[in-house]
Design an enzyme around this catalytic site. Sequence first.
Site, PDB file in Angstrom:
ATOM      1  N   SER A 139      55.313  63.790  47.312  1.00 14.64           N
ATOM      2  CA  SER A 139      55.088  65.125  46.744  1.00 14.64           C
ATOM      3  C   SER A 139      53.592  65.405  46.751  1.00 14.64           C
ATOM      4  CB  SER A 139      55.605  65.150  45.298  1.00 14.64           C
ATOM      5  OG  SER A 139      55.126  66.289  44.619  1.00 14.64           O
ATOM      6  N   TYR A 152      56.318  61.499  36.737  1.00 13.33           N
ATOM      7  CA  TYR A 152      56.747  61.895  38.088  1.00 13.33           C
ATOM      8  C   TYR A 152      55.568  61.833  39.054  1.00 13.33           C
ATOM      9  CZ  TYR A 152      58.504  64.794  41.917  1.00 13.33           C
ATOM     10  OH  TYR A 152      58.879  65.261  43.153  1.00 13.33           O
TER      11      TYR A 152
END
Length: 261
Positions: A139, A152
Amino acid sequence: MKSYTLITGASGGTGKAIAADRAKSGEHLVLVARSGDKLEALAAELRGAHGVDVQVCPRDLSEPEAAKQVFRFCEERSIGVDRLVNCAGFSVTGGFEQMPEEELVRMSMVNMVAVATLTRLFLPSMLQRRQGVVANIASLGGFQGVPGMACYSATKSFVVTLTEALAGELSGTGVRVFAICPGFIDNDQFYSRAGHDRSRIITPVSSPEVVIRAVRRGLAGNSVLILPTSFDSMMRFTQRFVPRKLVVWLAGLFAGAHEKT
Ligand SMILES: NC(=O)c1ccc[n+]([C@@H]2O[C@H](COP(=O)([O-])OP(=O)(O)OC[C@H]3O[C@@H](n4cnc5c(N)ncnc54)[C@H](OP(=O)(O)O)[C@@H]3O)[C@@H](O)[C@H]2O)c1
């Protein structure tokens, strides 16, 4: 031994879209996620539409033995995994101190340990055949901490770092690894799982198609880190000129995942 592409997180969202694209290219597939019913439905659809073999291996990758079970599933069926796509992953938004411990452990297992373990298990046979590719879905959040998505973003930094180091180790072996680092992708399931109010995101939200194109790019080329859109590349590039504290604050602001941003 037939050549297969193993895709984790194939029951929905980006993983499902990648599976459909790889089947369209004529690749045989192994699909992994928890939702066996969704995997079976997708497998039937892809077999019918593209005439490829699609094997279904429902597993919960947060369980310590799951990656080994997936590996054994392939061994027992003489499935040669030449392409491993580590796509399963999830986010939880909000203050880090409020994140339940079980979620922290589960996220660490799915987003990091399963990625590393599956890669480690499938690498030796790829190295022996001198061919193979590992594609990790990381990401843009992996390039800095993101307030409101602390755990995350840390798990995605792990994936980015692991990929870079491994790419160095694998140089000249015929086996490659790359990571795709997308910004936000249009996928309600991801945001509802995360408890993320997507109306607060103030950066562009791309379609899963951009990740599919990035996977194709990664399979065809030599890049180690792939930024799917020009916006993603610009975000990464401008980090060089902005003080780190501001980079992190902006990441939190853009994500809109933290009350104090
Ligand atoms: N959506 C975004 O904005 C975005 C942006 C950048 C990167 N990413 C990354 O892209 C990847 C795919 O995300 P997505 O947007 O497609 O999300 P998604 O629609 O929620 O899909 C997540 C996939 O992971 C699987 N999964 C979750 N927990 C699992 C577990 N314990 N064991 C096995 N499989 C599990 C889910 O299947 P089951 O529920 O059936 O297990 C599902 O197939 C993730 O790694 C995510 O971090 C997403």
